[in-house]
Design a protein around this motif. Structure first.
Motif, mmCIF file in Angstrom:
data_model
loop_
_atom_site.group_PDB
_atom_site.id
_atom_site.type_symbol
_atom_site.label_atom_id
_atom_site.label_comp_id
_atom_site.label_asym_id
_atom_site.label_seq_id
_atom_site.Cartn_x
_atom_site.Cartn_y
_atom_site.Cartn_z
ATOM 1 N N GLN A 109 35.893 -62.640 55.851
ATOM 2 C CA GLN A 109 34.733 -62.181 55.090
ATOM 3 C C GLN A 109 33.744 -61.432 55.978
ATOM 4 O O GLN A 109 33.176 -60.411 55.581
ATOM 5 C CB GLN A 109 34.047 -63.372 54.430
ATOM 6 N N ALA A 110 33.533 -61.941 57.192
ATOM 7 C CA ALA A 110 32.593 -61.297 58.112
ATOM 8 C C ALA A 110 33.097 -59.920 58.525
ATOM 9 O O ALA A 110 32.318 -58.967 58.642
ATOM 10 C CB ALA A 110 32.371 -62.185 59.329
ATOM 11 N N ARG A 111 34.399 -59.810 58.778
ATOM 12 C CA ARG A 111 34.953 -58.490 59.133
ATOM 13 C C ARG A 111 34.799 -57.517 57.965
ATOM 14 O O ARG A 111 34.502 -56.334 58.176
ATOM 15 C CB ARG A 111 36.427 -58.631 59.511
ATOM 16 N N GLN A 112 35.008 -58.011 56.755
ATOM 17 C CA GLN A 112 34.831 -57.137 55.598
ATOM 18 C C GLN A 112 33.378 -56.706 55.457
ATOM 19 O O GLN A 112 33.098 -55.566 55.050
ATOM 20 C CB GLN A 112 35.297 -57.866 54.328
ATOM 21 N N ALA A 113 32.452 -57.587 55.808
ATOM 22 C CA ALA A 113 31.036 -57.215 55.794
ATOM 23 C C ALA A 113 30.748 -56.107 56.799
ATOM 24 O O ALA A 113 29.982 -55.178 56.516
ATOM 25 C CB ALA A 113 30.180 -58.445 56.084
ATOM 26 N N LEU A 114 31.355 -56.199 57.982
ATOM 27 C CA LEU A 114 31.187 -55.138 58.975
ATOM 28 C C LEU A 114 31.720 -53.808 58.442
ATOM 29 O O LEU A 114 31.093 -52.752 58.621
ATOM 30 C CB LEU A 114 31.915 -55.509 60.260
ATOM 31 N N ARG A 115 32.872 -53.841 57.821
ATOM 32 C CA ARG A 115 33.443 -52.615 57.264
ATOM 33 C C ARG A 115 32.496 -52.012 56.225
ATOM 34 O O ARG A 115 32.345 -50.787 56.142
ATOM 35 C CB ARG A 115 34.810 -52.910 56.634
ATOM 36 N N TYR A 116 31.874 -52.873 55.417
ATOM 37 C CA TYR A 116 30.955 -52.369 54.391
ATOM 38 C C TYR A 116 29.781 -51.628 55.032
ATOM 39 O O TYR A 116 29.404 -50.535 54.589
ATOM 40 C CB TYR A 116 30.437 -53.528 53.538
ATOM 41 N N ILE A 118 28.531 -55.049 68.338
ATOM 42 C CA ILE A 118 28.640 -56.038 69.407
ATOM 43 C C ILE A 118 29.402 -57.241 68.846
ATOM 44 O O ILE A 118 28.989 -57.813 67.843
ATOM 45 C CB ILE A 118 27.262 -56.507 69.911
ATOM 46 N N ALA A 119 30.512 -57.596 69.503
ATOM 47 C CA ALA A 119 31.261 -58.792 69.127
ATOM 48 C C ALA A 119 31.127 -59.796 70.263
ATOM 49 O O ALA A 119 31.287 -59.439 71.437
ATOM 50 C CB ALA A 119 32.729 -58.447 68.863
ATOM 51 N N LYS A 143 35.847 -43.947 61.665
ATOM 52 C CA LYS A 143 37.240 -44.403 61.766
ATOM 53 C C LYS A 143 37.464 -45.211 63.041
ATOM 54 O O LYS A 143 38.171 -46.227 63.032
ATOM 55 C CB LYS A 143 38.179 -43.207 61.721
ATOM 56 N N GLU A 144 36.830 -44.802 64.144
ATOM 57 C CA GLU A 144 36.983 -45.536 65.402
ATOM 58 C C GLU A 144 36.350 -46.921 65.302
ATOM 59 O O GLU A 144 36.893 -47.902 65.812
ATOM 60 C CB GLU A 144 36.355 -44.736 66.547
ATOM 61 N N ALA A 145 35.203 -46.991 64.642
ATOM 62 C CA ALA A 145 34.539 -48.288 64.489
ATOM 63 C C ALA A 145 35.368 -49.224 63.619
ATOM 64 O O ALA A 145 35.474 -50.425 63.904
ATOM 65 C CB ALA A 145 33.154 -48.082 63.885
ATOM 66 N N LEU A 146 35.961 -48.693 62.549
ATOM 67 C CA LEU A 146 36.806 -49.521 61.707
ATOM 68 C C LEU A 146 38.020 -50.037 62.481
ATOM 69 O O LEU A 146 38.454 -51.184 62.294
ATOM 70 C CB LEU A 146 37.261 -48.742 60.475
ATOM 71 N N GLY A 147 38.555 -49.202 63.372
ATOM 72 C CA GLY A 147 39.653 -49.657 64.217
ATOM 73 C C GLY A 147 39.224 -50.774 65.148
ATOM 74 O O GLY A 147 39.980 -51.732 65.372
ATOM 75 N N PHE A 148 37.999 -50.700 65.691
ATOM 76 C CA PHE A 148 37.474 -51.759 66.551
ATOM 77 C C PHE A 148 37.356 -53.075 65.771
ATOM 78 O O PHE A 148 37.724 -54.147 66.270
ATOM 79 C CB PHE A 148 36.114 -51.333 67.099
ATOM 80 N N VAL A 149 36.874 -52.991 64.539
ATOM 81 C CA VAL A 149 36.728 -54.188 63.711
ATOM 82 C C VAL A 149 38.095 -54.810 63.428
ATOM 83 O O VAL A 149 38.276 -56.036 63.477
ATOM 84 C CB VAL A 149 36.008 -53.851 62.394
ATOM 85 N N SER A 156 40.630 -54.854 65.241
ATOM 86 C CA SER A 156 41.225 -55.443 66.441
ATOM 87 C C SER A 156 40.592 -56.773 66.834
ATOM 88 O O SER A 156 41.076 -57.429 67.757
ATOM 89 C CB SER A 156 41.102 -54.469 67.615
ATOM 90 N N LEU A 157 39.543 -57.177 66.160
ATOM 91 C CA LEU A 157 38.835 -58.400 66.532
ATOM 92 C C LEU A 157 39.609 -59.641 66.091
ATOM 93 O O LEU A 157 40.320 -59.623 65.091
ATOM 94 C CB LEU A 157 37.434 -58.417 65.894
#
Length: 831
Positions: free
Chosen positions: A374-381, A395-396, A417-423, A425-426
């Motif tokens: 859920q938290a990763r989906q919030a970041l994507r939003y 920051i993770a 797109k790069e930020a979504l890729g970072f998310v 990979s977490l």
């Protein structure tokens, strides 16, 4: 009488009427006279209807020796003796064929499984209103069900609105139109008092003082449903450019069961742009399709409404609009004001200020599972909803701290797109290095940047790696935050250190929000981010200057909440509330930065010297809710303070706002002296509150979490009653609600009744109004004026009392004794 009325209540037998007030074969004191015929008695009543008299005969269905005279009189009041429903359209069903006098249907749990002989419930209530400038066009549909075991002969009644400006009214019952008759205020009062005298039920006292519409009688068989539809036009009150719409939901508390569905939809249209849309009574949803239109929606299921629905809206051509409502119950005391401020809804994204956004994401081992996804989906939003011109970073943190990039990144399709890729990979694992993560986030922000900065900080636990001392973590964040970044903290689950999050948010100009274990993290983050995505004005200050204030007295504005407004966002509405000492003409000034340029907007206002009624009394209670939230916040963050504890108890006592720390006020086993001490904020009440406040020492776990969430809800309160957990009337039941920290739910407090803006408390055999707690019913008997209920002296008091006083009188039940002070005189009302 008129055929439509007379035919509805008279049987086929057309026995001639007796002279008015005479009963055939019945002596008022002795019962049936010897040798008198035993035909059913006839009662003739004469009433003035539209400036002409008419007679009406009612034949009781029982023989005279089987009922008392009051029974016969109650049965005779078939059409005219009806209660006054509240204000404009929400109405009551009045049952005319009772076998004996009974009060209105109330939500009572019956101990026997058989249905009562006479009862009804409101199955569904739908309101559709269209507000065009100052005119409201309203359609109300109500579905009533006869829940009793016998057929009811009922009548639908409702009062005139506050100004009596109602027009084009029609009423349909299952598609058949019924004529509605108008009764003047004087005639309605006469009818109303008669109904109360016969049924010994004061519940309708709160609706005295206006005219009334009433329909003719129609039948409702047992188990049958009737749908009543009302359509009318109404001229609304308007104060400057603030329009007031009121719909009386409160009459629905006379249903015998919760309403299955309540839905209100208000369409607002204006020639000028609509700015603020505010309800002080209900948490509404507001959609703004364009500057001249707004759609307000309220929906609820299985409820018994305890208060009326109220809505304010204002219009203004300026980029930012503002309106002020003031209320001063006592001329010698500080008054209360509520300020509404909203930016233009047409403010485009191109004009919005660009911003810096840093998301600080907890990926510790405790976040694994559903929370982590859920938290990763919030970041994507958040990433997908950044706007061109924004700068951002991620920051993770767990044991280590990892950044998406070494500096803020301009938002574009590539960085997205790069930020979504970072998310993606977490992964979750490790400890919780809160201090390291916050310092890394603050180092990314450029203190020279003109863009406002926001840190979205998430944590589900306490600090376990690096610096773990609360005060030092807060101190480090404050010192590093040279650019005044706004920190919005999200506490996830009960293991979080909630006090730490509150301290961080206070130190960094933000706010804390708490996500319960069964709630979706993404929904919380998305809702908060949508609020801040488009800043219209940044570095905002709001001042209220009174024209007549001097250098010696100052403007007298104090205790304003929220204490600080940093930014004004697209679609946001600021509700600022405070107190004032000096009345008179005033000016609201809103200053801030728009597009890098400083701007000021000014609006006229009026702070009243004294309020003649309580139509704006909600302002005082909203202020009390926020003040109590602020007191709890100060006690939590800065430790014990006896003066604040005393003030907390006084506010709780005066307004009936029960907290986990003042729940002793709901203990009806306590003595009257405890209420007096509580009202003065001293003695046992203050001591008991201080003891209960030790719970604030709990910074972690379920209790710690719930307390911080509780005080946030009070601090952000916009309605009366606000969203739970604020004490409010438990509709139709003897009590208010109290939020329990132990089991996270609302419980009934049967020794307290909230009545509008006031409260009464039970102590032994007495119910005592908050304004009468300084007197002892035994020791101070000579100071009370004793009045027996439902006598001439009682109704003389009712006629001389305010609507607010009558609302308290209406809450007195059979066998109860009430102590209340009205217009400076103490009264003891008894059966």
């Amino acid at each position: 009488g008129p055929p439509d009325v007379q035919d509805a209540v008279r049987p086929v037998d057309r026995t001639p009427l007796l002279p008015a007030g005479k009963l055939a074969g019945v002596d008022r004191r002795q019962g049936p006279r010897a040798g008198a015929r035993s035909d059913p008695p006839q009662i003739e009543l004469r009433f003035l209807q539209r400036e002409r008299a008419f007679s009406m005969a009612v034949y009781p269905a029982i023989r005279p020796f089987r009922c008392s005279l009051p029974c016969l009189l109650a049965a005779s009041l078939a059409v005219c003796l009806v209660p006054l429903a509240h204000l404009n359209a929400q109405g009551l069903l009045i049952v005319h064929d009772h076998p004996h006098p009974v009060p209105l249907p109330r939500p009572i749990i019956h101990p026997v499984p058989q249905p009562p002989p006479t009862a009804y419930k409101i199955k569904e209530l739908t309101v559709n209103a269209r507000l065009i400038d100052q005119i409201a066009k309203v359609q109300v549909a109500q579905s009533f069900v006869n829940t009793g075991s016998r057929q009811m002969q009922v009548q639908f009644v409702f009062p005139l609105p506050y100004d009596g400006a109602i027009d084009a009214l029609t009423l349909l019952v299952d598609g058949k139109e019924y004529p509605a008759k108008l009764l003047t205020k004087e005639k309605a009062r006469e009818i109303y008092e008669g109904f109360i005298r016969q049924n010994q039920d004061p519940a309708l006292l709160e609706w005295m003082g206006t005219g009334m519409f009433q329909t003719s009688v129609f039948p409702v068989p047992p188990g049958a449903e009737r749908k009543v539809t009302i359509t009318y036009k109404q001229l609304l009150r308007q104060d400057r450019h603030l329009t007031d719409f009121l719909f009386p939901l409160g009459t629905a508390k006379y249903t015998s069961a919760p309403i299955e569905k309540v839905e209100i939809q208000v369409h607002i249209e204006g020639k000028l742009p609509i700015k603020s849309v505010y309800s002080p009574t209900h948490a509404v949803e507001v959609q703004r399709p364009d500057p001249q239109r707004a759609v307000v929606t309220y929906k609820a299921e299985k409820i018994i409404p305890s208060g009326d629905f109220r809505l304010f809206c204002d219009v203004d051509e300026a980029l930012v609009g503002a309106s002020v409502i003031s209320y001063r119950p006592q001329a010698g005391e500080d008054g209360y004001f509520l300020l509404l401020a909203s930016p233009d809804v047409n403010w485009s994204a191109d004009n919005s200020s660009a911003k810096n956004v840093v998301c600080v994401f907890d990926r510790s081992g405790s976040m694994s599972g559903t929370k982590f996804e859920q938290a990763r989906q919030a970041l994507r939003y958040v990433i997908n909803n950044l706007r061109e011109g924004d700068y951002f970073n991620l920051i993770a943190y767990d044991t280590e701290v990892e950044a998406f990039q070494g500096q803020l990144q301009p938002f574009d399709d590539t960085s997205r797109k790069e930020a979504l890729g970072f998310v993606n990979s977490l992964y979750a694992g490790g400890g919780t290095n809160i201090d390291g993560a916050l310092q890394a986030a603050l180092r990314l922000l450029d203190r020279e940047s003109q863009r406002p900065s926001y840190i979205l900080f998430m944590s589900d636990g306490r600090p376990t790696i690096g610096e773990s001392h609360e005060a030092k973590i807060v101190k480090n964040a404050r010192e590093k935050n040279m650019m005044r970044a706004r920190m919005i903290s999200f506490g996830v689950g009960y293991d979080v250190n909630s006090r730490l999050l509150d301290r961080l948010s206070h130190a960094c100009f933000g706010a804390s929000h708490y996500v319960r274990p069964n709630e979706n993290i993404e929904n919380h983050v998305a809702r908060l981010y949508n609020k801040i995505r488009s800043p219209v004005m940044t570095d905002v200050t709001v001042t209220l200057d009174v024209d007549v204030a001097s250098v010696q007295t100052g403007d007298g504005i104090s205790r304003v909440y929220p204490r600080q407004i940093n930014d004004l966002f697209e679609g946001e509405q600021v509700v600022l509330i405070g107190r004032y000492r000096t009345a008179g003409k005033a000016k609201v000034r809103i200053r801030g930065t728009i597009g890098g340029e400083a701007q000021t907007f000014a609006f006229p206002a009026q702070l009243v010297e004294s309020s003649g009624d309580e139509k704006y009394a909600f302002v005082e209670k909203v202020w009390a809710l926020r003040r109590m939230g602020q007191i709890l916040d100060d006690l939590d963050l800065h430790g014990r303070n006896e003066e604040l504890i005393q003030e907390l108890v006084q506010l709780s006592m005066r307004h009936g706002i029960l907290t986990p720390y003042t729940s002793f006020l709901a203990d009806d086993q306590g003595g009257r002296h405890e209420l007096a001490e509580a009202h003065q904020g001293r003695g046992g009440g203050a001591r008991r509150a201080a003891e209960a406040l030790h719970a604030l020492d709990e910074a972690e776990g379920r209790i710690g979490f719930l307390q911080r969430d509780l005080k946030r809800r009070w601090s952000d309160a916009r309605q009366v009653p606000a969203n739970a957990p604020v004490a409010s009337i438990a509709p139709g039941r003897d009590g208010a609600t109290l939020y329990s920290l132990e089991d996270d739910r609302e419980i009934s407090a049967a020794a307290v009744r909230n009545v509008g803006n006031r409260s009464i408390y039970r102590r032994g055999k007495f119910w005592i109004a908050a304004n009468c707690t300084d007197l002892d019913p035994e020791k101070d008997k000579n100071q009370f004026k004793r009045i027996k209920r439902f006598g001439d002296e009682y109704f003389a008091l009712v006629r001389a009392s305010s609507k607010a006083d009558n609302e308290i009188l209406a809450r007195q039940r059979p066998g109860e004794q009430l102590l209340i002070r009205i217009q400076g005189q103490a009264y003891h009302l008894y059966d």
